[in-house]
Design an enzyme around this catalytic site. Structure first.
Site, PDB file in Angstrom:
ATOM      1  NE  ARG A  49     -19.056  -1.717  -1.241  1.00 18.58           N
ATOM      2  CZ  ARG A  49     -18.934  -3.037  -1.111  1.00 18.58           C
ATOM      3  NH1 ARG A  49     -18.293  -3.543  -0.081  1.00 18.58           N
ATOM      4  NH2 ARG A  49     -19.459  -3.854  -2.008  1.00 18.58           N
ATOM      5  CE1 TYR A 101     -20.935  20.984  11.047  1.00 21.45           C
ATOM      6  CE2 TYR A 101     -21.578  18.679  11.085  1.00 21.45           C
ATOM      7  CZ  TYR A 101     -21.439  19.876  10.413  1.00 21.45           C
ATOM      8  OH  TYR A 101     -21.803  19.945   9.089  1.00 21.45           O
ATOM      9  CG  ASP A 175     -15.347  16.735  14.872  1.00 20.04           C
ATOM     10  OD1 ASP A 175     -14.398  17.127  14.173  1.00 20.04           O
ATOM     11  OD2 ASP A 175     -16.541  16.863  14.546  1.00 20.04           O
ATOM     12  CE  LYS A 200     -16.739  21.352   7.035  1.00 18.84           C
ATOM     13  NZ  LYS A 200     -17.226  20.839   8.295  1.00 18.84           N
TER      14      LYS A 200
END
Ligand SMILES: *Cc1c(COP(=O)(O)O)cnc(C)c1O
Length: 381
Positions: A49, A101, A175, A200
């Site tokens: 992690r 978004y 973003d 993406k």
């Protein structure tokens, strides 16, 4: 790394051959924990992690591509967004660009709004009007450029610099999912944080979900790395490997995406069945000068309007080569109706998008095939 060009960084940054085996491709370190030579000693990794070598390679590559000092990989773009919002405290205000978004709007309003952050939205394409909305309690500015799904730009440099001059000195987060670092590098333009949905263009093959952040400031990097480990929304090593593999061809793909999108935008702009086309590469785009200043090319996303919601649904449903699907940025072409799909969560809000809008993520297929498919789909609406 020496001062390599973008294409070289895309192939090599963070990815020296594996020191123990010489493996040229970064190994998928599918492990949760690491043997320690002695109590209280470790070789850089204790628990996955906190850190994993495959993820570390991706994080170094992301940092290099965005011109940052530190990259952080997350399980999704939304997990990366969550980490940024966790930098804030109850009572802080976030000013966001108004056509953003849909998932960002949802986490703002329905997750962090409940926890005492306040949000407001303004048209960031109008720099002065947007800056006028900054308040004394504004601690974060959230920008997308080009925006989703209307492909408006905002002046990242002008907004970032003016924001930092405000008394509350808000952080500026961009973003950069729609553009990718190949087209624009927000940190170079003055932003503090770059966010990606690596799902993406960075991944590029629609085969994973992931996210990333890149920053320059070391103290900010430490706070975000703390949140990444404390909250734990990290990607697994296989997904990190897939993003790294996708990134190697990012420049090649972005060139082809943009070349195909430019031809399609021209075709749609000349078509009587289409009422308007939104693409930063068109001469008619209202912000052409900014496109040329801020972006290497106008990208592979475009949207267009067909006059009614029913027609939009019919065209999207009639496409064959363009797959009817959410998401974007893969090598295959996708078509969708934002008002009914990706942007359903903003229906009825000030961020609602036109119901007759169709969004295309233009892939890298043969351009004649893409044009023929759109032509037949428009003919059947
Ligand atoms: C997809 C997307 C996100 C969210 O990323 P996920 O990986 O789906 O969580 C954020 N911003 C933009 C612009 C996106 O397209």
């Amino acid at each position: 790394m020496p001062d390599y060009g973008f294409e070289t960084l895309a192939v090599h940054a963070g990815q020296d051959p594996d020191p123990s085996t010489g493996a040229v491709m970064t190994p998928i370190y599918q492990t949760s924990t690491y043997a320690q030579p002695a109590v209280g000693e470790h070789r850089g990794f204790e628990y996955s992690r906190t850190g994993n070598p495959t993820r570390q390679a991706l994080e170094a590559c992301l940092a290099a591509l965005e011109g940052g000092s530190r990259g952080l990989a997350f399980a999704s773009g939304m997990a990366a967004t969550d980490a940024v919002l966790h930098l804030l405290q109850q009572g802080d205000h976030v000013l966001a660009a108004h056509d953003l978004y849909g998932g960002s709007y949802r986490i703002f309003e329905r997750v962090f709004g409940q926890l005492g952050l306040t949000f407001s939205y303004a048209n960031a394409a109008d720099t002065q009007a947007f800056l006028a909305q900054i308040r004394p309690d504004t601690k974060l500015i959230w920008l997308e450029s080009p925006t989703n799904p209307l492909l408006d730009l905002c002046d990242l440099a002008a907004i970032s610099h003016a924001a930092h001059d405000q008394p509350s000195s808000p952080l500026v987060c961009v973003d950069n999912t729609f553009a990718s670092p190949y087209l624009q590098r927000p940190l170079d333009l003055g932003a503090d944080i770059v966010l990606h949905s690596t799902t993406k263009y960075l991944g590029g093959h629609s085969d994973l979900v992931g996210g990333g952040l890149v920053v320059r400031d070391d103290a900010l990097a430490e706070r975000l790395a703390f949140l990444q480990n404390a909250v734990g929304a990290i990607p697994g090593p296989l997904d990190c490997f897939l993003v790294l593999r996708g990134i190697k061809t990012l420049p090649l793909r972005m060139q082809r995406h943009a070349a195909n999108a430019a031809v399609i935008a021209g075709f749609l702009a000349d078509d009587q069945r289409v009422t308007s086309v939104h693409y930063p590469g068109l001469e008619t785009h209202p912000q052409r000068a900014l496109v040329q200043r801020q972006m290497r090319n106008p990208g592979g996303m475009l949207s267009f309007q067909v006059g009614s919601a029913a027609k939009a649904r019919a065209v999207a449903g009639a496409a064959r080569l363009f797959t009817l699907a959410e998401s974007l940025g893969g090598v295959e072409s996708l078509i969708e109706v934002p008002a009914a799909m990706t942007h359903l969560s903003v229906a009825g809000s000030p961020l609602e998008v036109p119901s007759d809008l169709i969004r295309l993520s233009v892939g890298v297929e043969t351009i004649e095939d893409l044009l023929a498919d759109l032509d037949q789909a428009l003919g059947r609406a």
